[in-house]
Design an enzyme around this catalytic site. Structure first.
Site, PDB file in Angstrom:
ATOM      1  N   LYS A 180      33.034   0.434  20.312  1.00 18.32           N
ATOM      2  CA  LYS A 180      32.186   0.807  21.457  1.00 18.32           C
ATOM      3  C   LYS A 180      31.799  -0.505  22.135  1.00 18.32           C
ATOM      4  CE  LYS A 180      28.454   1.095  22.954  1.00 18.32           C
ATOM      5  NZ  LYS A 180      28.064   0.324  24.166  1.00 18.32           N
ATOM      6  N   GLU A 255      25.336  -9.615  13.852  1.00 16.99           N
ATOM      7  CA  GLU A 255      25.262 -10.945  14.479  1.00 16.99           C
ATOM      8  C   GLU A 255      24.280 -10.793  15.627  1.00 16.99           C
ATOM      9  OE1 GLU A 255      26.656 -13.524  13.333  1.00 16.99           O
ATOM     10  OE2 GLU A 255      28.462 -12.922  12.262  1.00 16.99           O
ATOM     11  N   CYS A 289      24.730 -16.574  22.333  1.00 20.24           N
ATOM     12  CA  CYS A 289      23.730 -16.398  21.271  1.00 20.24           C
ATOM     13  C   CYS A 289      23.337 -17.720  20.624  1.00 20.24           C
ATOM     14  CB  CYS A 289      24.281 -15.454  20.216  1.00 20.24           C
ATOM     15  SG  CYS A 289      25.906 -15.963  19.648  1.00 20.24           S
ATOM     16  N   GLU A 390      14.530 -15.307  23.335  1.00 20.73           N
ATOM     17  CA  GLU A 390      15.816 -15.598  23.969  1.00 20.73           C
ATOM     18  C   GLU A 390      15.678 -15.364  25.465  1.00 20.73           C
ATOM     19  OE1 GLU A 390      18.649 -12.916  22.009  1.00 20.73           O
ATOM     20  OE2 GLU A 390      19.809 -14.737  21.811  1.00 20.73           O
TER      21      GLU A 390
HETATM   22  P1  NAD Z   1      22.245  -5.326  23.200  1.00 24.43           P
HETATM   23  O1  NAD Z   1      21.711  -5.333  21.826  1.00 24.43           O
HETATM   24  O2  NAD Z   1      21.416  -4.752  24.271  1.00 24.43           O
HETATM   25  O3  NAD Z   1      23.627  -4.533  23.275  1.00 24.43           O
HETATM   26  C1  NAD Z   1      24.698  -4.825  22.414  1.00 24.43           C
HETATM   27  C2  NAD Z   1      25.542  -3.579  22.230  1.00 24.43           C
HETATM   28  O4  NAD Z   1      24.800  -2.580  21.563  1.00 24.43           O
HETATM   29  C3  NAD Z   1      26.036  -2.926  23.533  1.00 24.43           C
HETATM   30  O5  NAD Z   1      27.355  -2.475  23.333  1.00 24.43           O
HETATM   31  C4  NAD Z   1      25.096  -1.759  23.690  1.00 24.43           C
HETATM   32  O6  NAD Z   1      25.649  -0.683  24.446  1.00 24.43           O
HETATM   33  C5  NAD Z   1      24.898  -1.346  22.251  1.00 24.43           C
HETATM   34  N1  NAD Z   1      23.691  -0.564  21.987  1.00 24.43           N
HETATM   35  C6  NAD Z   1      22.520  -0.565  22.656  1.00 24.43           C
HETATM   36  N2  NAD Z   1      21.650   0.302  22.093  1.00 24.43           N
HETATM   37  C7  NAD Z   1      22.276   0.850  21.025  1.00 24.43           C
HETATM   38  C8  NAD Z   1      21.900   1.801  20.035  1.00 24.43           C
HETATM   39  N3  NAD Z   1      20.690   2.370  20.028  1.00 24.43           N
HETATM   40  N4  NAD Z   1      22.785   2.142  19.076  1.00 24.43           N
HETATM   41  C9  NAD Z   1      24.017   1.567  19.069  1.00 24.43           C
HETATM   42  N5  NAD Z   1      24.431   0.682  19.982  1.00 24.43           N
HETATM   43  C10 NAD Z   1      23.568   0.309  20.945  1.00 24.43           C
HETATM   44  O7  NAD Z   1      22.628  -6.837  23.481  1.00 24.43           O
HETATM   45  P2  NAD Z   1      23.185  -7.469  24.815  1.00 24.43           P
HETATM   46  O8  NAD Z   1      22.086  -7.626  25.778  1.00 24.43           O
HETATM   47  O9  NAD Z   1      24.377  -6.751  25.269  1.00 24.43           O
HETATM   48  O10 NAD Z   1      23.687  -8.887  24.268  1.00 24.43           O
HETATM   49  C11 NAD Z   1      22.870  -9.961  24.194  1.00 24.43           C
HETATM   50  C12 NAD Z   1      22.372 -10.141  22.779  1.00 24.43           C
HETATM   51  O11 NAD Z   1      23.448 -10.297  21.880  1.00 24.43           O
HETATM   52  C13 NAD Z   1      21.550 -11.385  22.652  1.00 24.43           C
HETATM   53  O12 NAD Z   1      20.415 -11.121  21.882  1.00 24.43           O
HETATM   54  C14 NAD Z   1      22.475 -12.348  21.930  1.00 24.43           C
HETATM   55  O13 NAD Z   1      21.847 -13.370  21.230  1.00 24.43           O
HETATM   56  C15 NAD Z   1      23.227 -11.432  21.051  1.00 24.43           C
HETATM   57  N6  NAD Z   1      24.492 -12.053  20.664  1.00 24.43           N
HETATM   58  C16 NAD Z   1      24.637 -12.469  19.377  1.00 24.43           C
HETATM   59  C17 NAD Z   1      25.811 -13.092  18.976  1.00 24.43           C
HETATM   60  C18 NAD Z   1      25.995 -13.573  17.565  1.00 24.43           C
HETATM   61  O14 NAD Z   1      27.111 -13.835  17.179  1.00 24.43           O
HETATM   62  N7  NAD Z   1      24.954 -13.687  16.782  1.00 24.43           N
HETATM   63  C19 NAD Z   1      26.832 -13.268  19.899  1.00 24.43           C
HETATM   64  C20 NAD Z   1      26.643 -12.834  21.203  1.00 24.43           C
HETATM   65  C21 NAD Z   1      25.467 -12.212  21.566  1.00 24.43           C
END
Ligand code: NAD
Length: 504
Positions: A180, A255, A289, A390
């Site tokens: 997804k 992650e 991230c 962040e």
């Molecule tokens: P997000 O958590 O809003 O979304 C990530 C994913 O989760 C999307 O595909 C979203 O549709 C899905 N999602 C949202 N709500 C959900 C739910 N209730 N159940 C299941 N899936 C759900 O994050 P974002 O804004 O897209 O990305 C930014 C974040 O990701 C930042 O916090 C960043 O630090 C983190 N990030 C971490 C890493 C790492 O390797 N640690 C790498 C890249 C980004």
């Protein structure tokens, strides 16, 4: 007028539409870049059924590791052939600049997928222990077997790289997978799906269902036939996923977010540290991230370092993402754009000084789309919101420290622990300091170096488990111990511990 491309989702090897569409917008001017079929609970269910059928048929799961490795290597090769198509979609959906999309978003994706292809053939799926002699002669064989159907949920910032970190080890181990992707950026992954099919990955092994987190994502996490979920995204959603996965005791890797410190020591090569700190924070507008968003500078160097940072950051050129001269593109979305601007304002309210940027750049070309100037905040203290949360924008917070102990204290004073950097001309001193930092990765005199053979992940609330590294297939396999008796006869067994009396 050029027609907007449309993409179906990938279920069981077929491109599927539902009549509902996600609109993919180009962050540089908010124009419509593509339409993608939108999946929800029903399509996730269908994809899981297809993945389970493919897994149980053995068409991929029972293929030899060498054969799996060969198909995966073909996929990596075809990705390299299609690099221009992949770069194009990362630019129009992600706002990545052409230089960055080529070298990072796609270049690294190809390198890392090649690594997973190699691991598919070399991973130790079976190990025999030396025969045991007590309490009886026997042999233990440890097998690592695929889990079955895995689920992957990925964010928008590196849709290809971060999802391949999940697809690669999952299929290398023989699993099927349902992905997804983030609803804003599924294009590169759908292109990858086409490539994988062309290279002979059997239908149902890889399924891609773009959709929203609340329905499609949540269903994938709660589905009883999914044995493992790998998630990259925010810590907030990570907590929700962990809670929901517990109902079916799914394996999870998370992650999550970061607020990585960059510690400049008083013996650092300042030219290198200035460029490195800016690369660490501003690259891809800080939407990484592990971006180094808090730079810790010794009091004695503070003013000079800030002055040099500002002078150098002024050379960063914003502009059209497809121009090879452009250094920095836009922020991903209107929502994120507003959030970054609000956080900058909040920093100022709390006493930080804006010494560079702080708003939307001037010029007609920046009126549409989601642009933020490279921004430097000074006099930041670690209790301010800009130092704790962040921002995910091109915003560098400069903090002051008196001695190394204080630098370590500030660096570790965060709920996150994803990465850190140290800038010093003394390797021994830097290595010693690295031991004190609570972070999954510590870079010394560099940033954003992600080697596929080195595990990546976070301490504390930055996550659970590790991706990449030679053991990354462990996270996508179950361990089975098989015991084989070698003693042969009844007399040599310890059954008299229970059966000490003769039959009547
Ligand atoms: P997000 O958590 O809003 O979304 C990530 C994913 O989760 C999307 O595909 C979203 O549709 C899905 N999602 C949202 N709500 C959900 C739910 N209730 N159940 C299941 N899936 C759900 O994050 P974002 O804004 O897209 O990305 C930014 C974040 O990701 C930042 O916090 C960043 O630090 C983190 N990030 C971490 C890493 C790492 O390797 N640690 C790498 C890249 C980004």
């Amino acid at each position: 007028m050029t027609e907007v491309p449309t993409y179906g989702m990938l279920i069981n090897g077929e491109s599927r539409e539902t009549g509902e569409w996600l609109e993919i917008r180009n962050p540089q001017d908010d124009s419509l870049a593509a339409r993608v079929a939108r999946g929800s609970t029903a399509e996730i269910d269908e994809a899981v059924t297809a993945a389970k059928r493919a897994f149980n048929s053995g068409v991929w799961s029972k293929r030899s590791p060498v054969e799996r490795s060969r198909v995966m290597a073909d996929i990596a090769e075809k990705m390299a052939e299609r690099i221009e198509d992949l770069v194009h979609v990362e630019m129009i959906a992600n706002g990545a600049t052409v230089r960055q999309a080529t070298g990072f978003h796609v270049g690294i994706a190809i390198q890392h997928f090649s690594y997973f292809a190699e691991l598919a053939g070399t991973y130790e799926f079976e190990t025999a222990l030396p025969p045991q002699t007590y309490p009886t002669l026997g042999q233990n064989i440890i097998r690592r077997e695929p889990i079955g159907v895995c689920g992957a949920i990925s964010p928008w910032n590196f849709p290809l790289v971060l999802t391949l970190w999940k697809i690669g080890p999952a299929i290398a181990a023989g699993n099927s997978i349902v992905v997804k992707p983030d609803e804003k950026t599924p294009l590169s992954l759908l292109e990858f799906g086409r490539i994988a099919e062309e290279c002979g990955l059997p239908p149902g092994v890889l399924n891609i269902v773009p959709g929203e987190g609340v329905d499609a994502g949540a269903r994938l996490v709660s589905h009883p036939d999914v044995g493992k979920v790998a998630f990259t995204g925010s810590t907030e959603i990570g907590r929700e996923i962990m809670r929901s996965a517990s109902d079916t005791v799914k394996r999870v890797t998370l992650e999550l977010g970061g607020k990585s410190p960059s510690i400049v020591l008083d013996d650092a090569d300042l030219q290198l540290a200035v460029d490195g700190v800016l690369f660490g924070c501003m690259f891809y507008s800080g939407q990484i991230c592990e971006s180094g968003t808090r730079v810790l500078v010794p009091d004695s160097l503070y003013d000079e370092f800030v002055e040099r940072l500002v002078r150098r950051a002024k050379t960063i050129k914003l502009g059209p993402t497809d121009d090879w001269e452009t250094d920095l593109g836009p922020i991903i979305s209107a929502k994120q754009h507003q959030r970054v601007l609000d956080l900058i304002a909040r920093g100022e309210d709390e006493g930080a000084k804006i010494v560079l940027g702080g708003g939307v750049p001037e010029g007609d070309e920046f009126r549409c789309g989601f642009w933020v100037e490279p921004t430097i905040l000074t006099e930041v203290t670690n209790d301010m919101k800009v130092a704790r949360e962040e921002i995910f924008g091109p915003v560098l917070c400069v903090l002051r420290y008196q001695d190394e102990d204080e630098a370590v204290e500030i660096a570790n004073d965060s709920i996150y622990g994803l990465a850190a950097t140290i800038w010093s001309s003394d390797n021994a001193r830097a290595l010693e300091l690295a031991e004190e930092l609570q972070a999954g990765t510590v870079w010394i005199n560099d940033h954003h170096q992600v080697n596929p053979a080195a595990p990546f992940g976070g301490y504390k609330q930055s996550g659970i488990g590790r991706e990449l590294g030679a053991n990354c297939l462990d996270e996508y396999t179950e361990t089975k111990t098989i015991y084989l008796d070698l003693s042969g006869d009844l007399e040599s067994r310890p059954y008299d511990l229970l059966l000490s009396h003769d039959e009547e």
